[in-house]
Write an enzyme that holds these catalytic residues in place. Sequence first.
Site, PDB file in Angstrom:
ATOM      1  N   GLY A 210       0.868  -1.339  -0.264  1.00  0.00           N
ATOM      2  CA  GLY A 210      -0.036   0.329   0.181  1.00  0.00           C
ATOM      3  C   GLY A 210       1.051   1.038  -0.113  1.00  0.00           C
ATOM      4  O   GLY A 210       1.928   1.626  -0.321  1.00  0.00           O
ATOM      5  N   ASN A 211       0.437   2.445   0.340  1.00  0.00           N
ATOM      6  CA  ASN A 211       1.420   4.303   0.430  1.00  0.00           C
ATOM      7  C   ASN A 211       0.617   4.748   1.369  1.00  0.00           C
ATOM      8  O   ASN A 211      -0.735   4.518   1.903  1.00  0.00           O
ATOM      9  CB  ASN A 211       1.141   3.968  -0.703  1.00  0.00           C
ATOM     10  CG  ASN A 211       0.006   4.517  -1.800  1.00  0.00           C
ATOM     11  OD1 ASN A 211      -1.184   5.344  -0.878  1.00  0.00           O
ATOM     12  ND2 ASN A 211      -0.409   4.097  -2.464  1.00  0.00           N
ATOM     13  N   HIS A 212       0.748   5.653   2.047  1.00  0.00           N
ATOM     14  CA  HIS A 212       0.882   6.434   2.807  1.00  0.00           C
ATOM     15  C   HIS A 212      -0.208   7.665   2.195  1.00  0.00           C
ATOM     16  O   HIS A 212      -0.918   8.713   2.735  1.00  0.00           O
ATOM     17  CB  HIS A 212       1.729   7.298   3.553  1.00  0.00           C
ATOM     18  CG  HIS A 212       2.557   7.303   4.100  1.00  0.00           C
ATOM     19  ND1 HIS A 212       2.361   5.985   4.986  1.00  0.00           N
ATOM     20  CD2 HIS A 212       4.177   6.326   3.480  1.00  0.00           C
ATOM     21  CE1 HIS A 212       3.437   4.744   5.807  1.00  0.00           C
ATOM     22  NE2 HIS A 212       4.514   5.309   4.838  1.00  0.00           N
ATOM     23  N   ALA A 278      -4.105   7.388  -4.832  1.00  0.00           N
ATOM     24  CA  ALA A 278      -2.833   7.222  -5.113  1.00  0.00           C
ATOM     25  C   ALA A 278      -2.391   5.447  -5.385  1.00  0.00           C
ATOM     26  O   ALA A 278      -2.621   4.798  -4.753  1.00  0.00           O
ATOM     27  CB  ALA A 278      -1.564   7.517  -3.494  1.00  0.00           C
TER      28      ALA A 278
END
Length: 400
Positions: A210-212, A278
């Site tokens: 995943g990402n932030h 994102a």
Amino acid sequence: MSISGKKILIAVSGGIAAYKIHFLIREFIKKDAEVQVIMTPDAEHFVTKLSLSTLSKKPVYTDFYNENGTWNSHVEMALWADIMIVAPCTANTLAKMTHGMCDNLVIATYMSAKCPVFIAPAMDLDMYAHPSTTQNLELAEDFGHFIIPAENGELASGLIGQGRMAEPETIVKEVEGFFNSNHKKTLEGKTVLITAGPTYEAIDPVRFIGNHSSGKMGFSLAEEASKRGAKVILISGPTSQVMGDKNVDVHKVTSAKEMLQKVFEFYDTIDIGIASAAVADYAPKEIAKEKIKKNDDSLTIELIKNPDILKTMGEKKTHQFLVGFALETQNEEENAKGKLEKKNLDMIVLNSLRDEGAGFKNDTNKIKIFTQTEKKEFELKSKDDVAKDILNFVESQILK
Ligand code: C5P
């Protein structure tokens, strides 16, 4: 439009969050609004009339009668107000408001008011999550009131969860937004689809890539577009954001593939598409059926490219106005313009990670907007204000 000269009636009920009302009054007074405070009898256990009247520059009332035998007209105060804000709104006051239990000055004034009503609930997490509170908030929404949802965090009980009253700055923003957008439904009749947040790509039943991304930018855009009268479809990856506007049609997804599928359920019907998600560029080729054991010193996971959702939208574009985001660290403008071209977009919003406060983890953002022929640069602002700039720009393009 400013809130200068607006008449704001604040009703305080008896919760610990009442201490924040001092800051709320101060903000409104600083912006030259007129503030009248009333309180429930219990609120006096938490804050004093003296401190609130000093800040609001008007007497504060808790009862229908004064010691000197004069009458505090709830009807007069209710009709005086441009808006009424009940903050903090306890479970008890909320229940009384929604069921017409008129046993104090606050409820009598509320029931006499014809102006828009804002409610900022505050209570312990289990009380907030209780079905009676949920139902009463829904009822209040059905009455046409604006709910400013409680926030997550530490509560007076020491427990952590949703129940903290929204911060005074958030309440002020809601009120300003109301007065600003109340007059111009500039996106009436338009359907706007927004993607937001990260995507999670499963590795095995418990792990993911995943990402932030916080999802904040997409949620701000959705709320702002809805305030401007658009029909809004928000397709969001996993985030902790809470959508405060019940008119926004929120669809939760997890992976890029699910996001793509959801987008194309609606794609033909939309006028404007804004891709602020994102999306993970790659996903594991295979998802392990069982949790991967830590047997070896190293582990290789083969990744394959995810679908590019926005590029696919660009390829299938017929009438839609498409907006993309570019988060760049180098050759920013060149890369952003390249994406505008490659993904067949009408507009791209660039945030550079070189700018302090910009990017997807912060509450602020600093953007530049590009179309084929135009470029506009903006200051560092809150994401709510950035959402306004972006939609103003979109409107300037589609109304050309
Ligand atoms: O190519 P890049 O990821 O930098 O492009 C960013 C833009 O494309 C954003 O608007 C993002 O939401 C969108 N995007 C997408 N699907 C992907 C990757 C990016 O919709 N797989």
